[in-house]
Design a protein around this motif. Structure first.
Motif, mmCIF file in Angstrom:
data_model
loop_
_atom_site.group_PDB
_atom_site.id
_atom_site.type_symbol
_atom_site.label_atom_id
_atom_site.label_comp_id
_atom_site.label_asym_id
_atom_site.label_seq_id
_atom_site.Cartn_x
_atom_site.Cartn_y
_atom_site.Cartn_z
ATOM 1 N N SER A 143 -10.787 0.096 -5.723
ATOM 2 C CA SER A 143 -10.815 -0.452 -4.313
ATOM 3 C C SER A 143 -9.885 -1.249 -3.982
ATOM 4 N N LEU A 144 -9.614 -1.530 -2.539
ATOM 5 C CA LEU A 144 -8.687 -2.691 -2.103
ATOM 6 C C LEU A 144 -9.218 -3.981 -2.709
ATOM 7 N N LEU A 192 0.841 -1.380 -0.156
ATOM 8 C CA LEU A 192 0.144 0.032 0.003
ATOM 9 C C LEU A 192 0.954 1.430 -0.046
ATOM 10 N N TYR A 229 0.994 4.192 -2.964
ATOM 11 C CA TYR A 229 0.699 5.722 -2.571
ATOM 12 C C TYR A 229 2.029 6.399 -3.115
ATOM 13 N N THR A 280 -5.825 8.864 -0.915
ATOM 14 C CA THR A 280 -6.571 8.852 0.492
ATOM 15 C C THR A 280 -7.548 7.888 0.434
ATOM 16 N N LEU A 281 -7.555 6.988 1.436
ATOM 17 C CA LEU A 281 -8.315 5.832 1.649
ATOM 18 C C LEU A 281 -9.500 6.166 2.330
ATOM 19 N N ASP A 306 -13.439 1.486 1.339
ATOM 20 C CA ASP A 306 -12.444 0.611 0.800
ATOM 21 C C ASP A 306 -11.829 1.165 -0.364
ATOM 22 N N ARG A 307 -11.829 2.376 -0.672
ATOM 23 C CA ARG A 307 -11.424 2.977 -1.977
ATOM 24 C C ARG A 307 -10.420 4.024 -1.596
ATOM 25 N N VAL A 308 -9.130 3.692 -2.775
ATOM 26 C CA VAL A 308 -8.281 4.851 -2.707
ATOM 27 C C VAL A 308 -8.399 5.686 -3.741
ATOM 28 N N SER A 328 -10.854 6.448 -8.378
ATOM 29 C CA SER A 328 -10.469 5.699 -7.303
ATOM 30 C C SER A 328 -10.479 4.195 -7.784
#
Lengths: 455, 455
Positions: free
Chosen positions: A432-433, A13, A17, A104-105, A108-110, A430
């Motif tokens: 999602s994880l 992660l 980023y 930014t998380l 469940d989404r960045v 975005s």
């Protein structure tokens, strides 16, 4: 794999980023250094993993990161992984809820520019590959081709491929830059539309004229350009440009059956986009309009006063940016020429139309459905989701795939993990994880299957 | 008069430059303080000359400078002088050869925003008036009405006039905001077109959509708005908006004879504007199209990507700014309503059209040609130029004149000294010293003739 992820999630992660923080807008010369920094960061990361890494291309464009890893097994096949680290411009910035360059998380989404397209998909593909390497499982030789100009036509990579096709020999060309089915099922993309772009400026008066003094006398280039743009489509939404459809092959029964198999829900579409699916030719199913028919879209139109209130002028010029999506049989350069003829033939005497941007682009892509790579992907994806993988045609385009696959003699295998709600190319993009983990799991499983298959 | 000018030229020029340096863009709230400073400067200048000066209007808009001077002769008539100190925005700044807010003399011409429209004409009118006052010649009582919102519809002054018409009683309403004949002959303007403005935003998707994924599915608000704008005119250039011409009175034989008397030279027009006069309805003489027929012009159209190169999106919205010029018999509010109905009825389901700006504006103006004021002006102008004065209709508009003349019971007398080469509303606006001196000489001669006539 799950254990690997558990142990490495935080680190993966953090790396993602870092990758997303580079404002690597490949189309904008002002971001060249950012693209170079991003490529350097990728190079260092891959070198640490044991890759031989090179930068390809001219120094004044974002470099192509070309990396190779050789299996100890001399009989190993070769998988080429293609992706792009360049992203769309982030504007309009004011519509982002958080900084597009600071991931930014939320839930469940960045959220970040490139979170999905294509840094997210590239990163989690690389993580799947890394997991394999660290597990010691047999996998194929790897050739990575990570470019920085996909969003503006892949000009540099197309040249490199043409000049030295031998570098790109492989048994499969893996591409993670497409989407899941709308219901979340895994998807193998069997076709893409081609894309070409062209912009024009229509010049009228030398300078903005007073619309009281000159209204009724001077031609208005904004109104004239609006008329020309309106003439590109017929009343029923179909394309009216003569010669645009030359050579176009009609969609096959198999293609139509495949796209119609996928459900299309108008209410969902409306919820996700804010509009009903009323674009394109009336009376044709949305699945066909969006995947199997060509389009001409206005990407931008600008002329005259844009400030608050009014300004009584006849503007000096107007500009339009157009892009077209093409289907098999259409030749992009001929489509561009037809569009240009159409525009030019409608210019009123006394006005002048200049072409100010041209990216003739690439042809549409069709992937044969009976290849061993697709059989392996189907099997792997079937194990991930009991519903199995669907085969899809996408309306979008990836310029270089056709050229890359042809030069390399590799079969293209487009398996991606995007969803409409990722809002690629728009504010608040975005990923999602969950999508990220699927991307990782698929990559690892496919490489292992291919490595095993090679023995 | 020539001697007065010789003695006062340097000082008058310096004052003009100071007046032009205020960036008094009345339409832009960011320039409110500049407008107030400019009005204060005018007030002080007029007070020093012996005027009683007041600011009229609300504190949050550019003030109307209202100034009076009473002749010692109780039988003196009253001349009202109307002008505006607000100017158009200076953008696009990059097209100015010198700073628009720093007047610059090149050859015989002073370059600055407002050099002609209307600060130049106001200033040299005031200088002619000052020369009379300083000469002690009998002149009429004076009422000056110098507003700061002409370029955006005169909303404040229109309210003030309606609320207190008695303040505006006069025998003549002098307006220096029009032009000479194209051949440089003095001109009395006998009519103006009305003007109304309206802007719309067409909303499509919630956010910019990927044009590959959504091309053929989502409606494109830029293309749709272009079609709607294209539908405002017929193929022959005439206006296609139903109800727009309701009540419109056809041009009279006299009006047609007057506008056709004035020569129109296509080559000159082309040289001055960069375009041939091919706007408006085909097959109608340019003089009629530009003065006696209504228009709908696009002042600005904006939507989607405007940067370098391309961006493959279906934009979320598009915006258009329209203004219309109307002729006698047309009611601005009804024209606006007709235009709005036309636009709204053509919006595809799923899109939304919002009105974002509205200035219903004023009706067209016609001045009776047999008034004593016009007779005096003809005589004065005939003495200045042996060719005599021409009577003209102008295509432009001055919002408040009709209301001001009606409330005041005064006859409007529009004598101005503009030329096409002044490029009002455009970059590099200018006014020549020769035009300035004509403006001064005419004002002084007219006021003296009127003062003499009163005895």
């Amino acid at each position: 794999m799950e254990r690997w992820l558990e142990q490495n999630r935080a680190q993966a992660l953090a790396g993602w980023y870092d990758f997303l923080r580079f404002p690597s807008v490949g189309t904008d010369p002002a971001h060249l250094a950012d693209c170079q920094d991003c490529a350097t960061w990728l190079r260092d990361w891959l070198a640490a993993l044991g890759f031989e890494v090179e930068f390809l291309g001219a120094p004044d464009v974002p470099p192509v990161v070309y990396a190779t890893w050789r299996s100890p097994d001399p009989a190993a096949k070769t998988a080429m992984i293609y992706g792009h680290y360049d992203v769309q411009p982030a504007d309009p910035l004011e519509l982002w809820d958080t900084d597009p360059w600071e991931p930014t998380l939320r839930g469940d989404r960045v959220y970040a520019r490139g979170a999905q397209d294509d840094k997210g998909q590239v990163w989690w593909t690389l993580q799947g590959m890394r997991a394999c390497l660290e597990s010691g499982a047999p996998i194929p030789n790897l050739v990575l081709v990570l470019e920085g100009q996909e969003e503006c036509g892949s000009a540099s990579l197309i040249k490199i491929v043409a000049a030295d096709p031998a570098r790109f020999k492989a048994d499969v060309l893996m591409v993670a830059d497409t989407s899941l089915a709308p219901d979340g099922r895994p998807a193998i993309t069997a076709g893409l539309r081609g894309v070409s772009s062209i912009s024009f400026r229509l010049h009228g008066p030398d300078h903005d004229l007073h619309s009281g003094v000159h209204g009724g006398l001077a031609p208005n280039p904004v109104a004239e350009l609006a008329s020309i743009v309106a003439s590109l489509h017929r009343e029923d939404g179909s394309i009216a440009v003569e010669g645009f459809a030359d050579g176009m092959r009609e969609a096959t029964t198999e293609e139509i059956a495949l796209v119609m198999e996928e459900p299309f829900d108008e209410a969902t579409y409306r919820r996700e986009t804010g509009v009903p699916p009323v674009g394109g030719t009336r009376g044709i199913a949305p699945q066909i309009r969006g995947r199997l028919l060509p389009t001409i879209e206005v990407n931008g139109f600008h002329g005259g006063y844009a400030g608050e209130g009014g300004k009584t002028i006849i503007p000096a010029w107007a500009e339009v940016k157009l892009s077209m999506r093409t289907v098999p049989g259409q030749t992009p350069s001929r489509c561009v020429a037809a569009l240009r003829r159409h525009m030019e033939s409608r210019v009123k005497p006394g006005l002048r139309l200049d072409m100010i941007f041209l990216e003739p682009g690439a042809e549409a892509l069709r992937v044969p459905l009976d290849s061993p790579a697709i059989a392996t992907a189907r099997q792997v994806l079937g194990e991930m989701d009991p519903r199995g993988a669907v085969v899809r045609y996408e309306g979008a385009s990836i310029h270089v795939i056709g050229a890359l696959a042809a030069a390399a003699g590799a079969e293209p295998l487009l398996v991606g993990f995007g969803l409409e709600r990722d809002r690629i190319h728009a504010p608040n993009e975005s990923f999602s994880l969950q999508q990220a983990e699927s991307c990782l799991a698929y990559t690892a499983a496919f490489l292992k299957a291919m490595g095993g298959a090679a023995r």
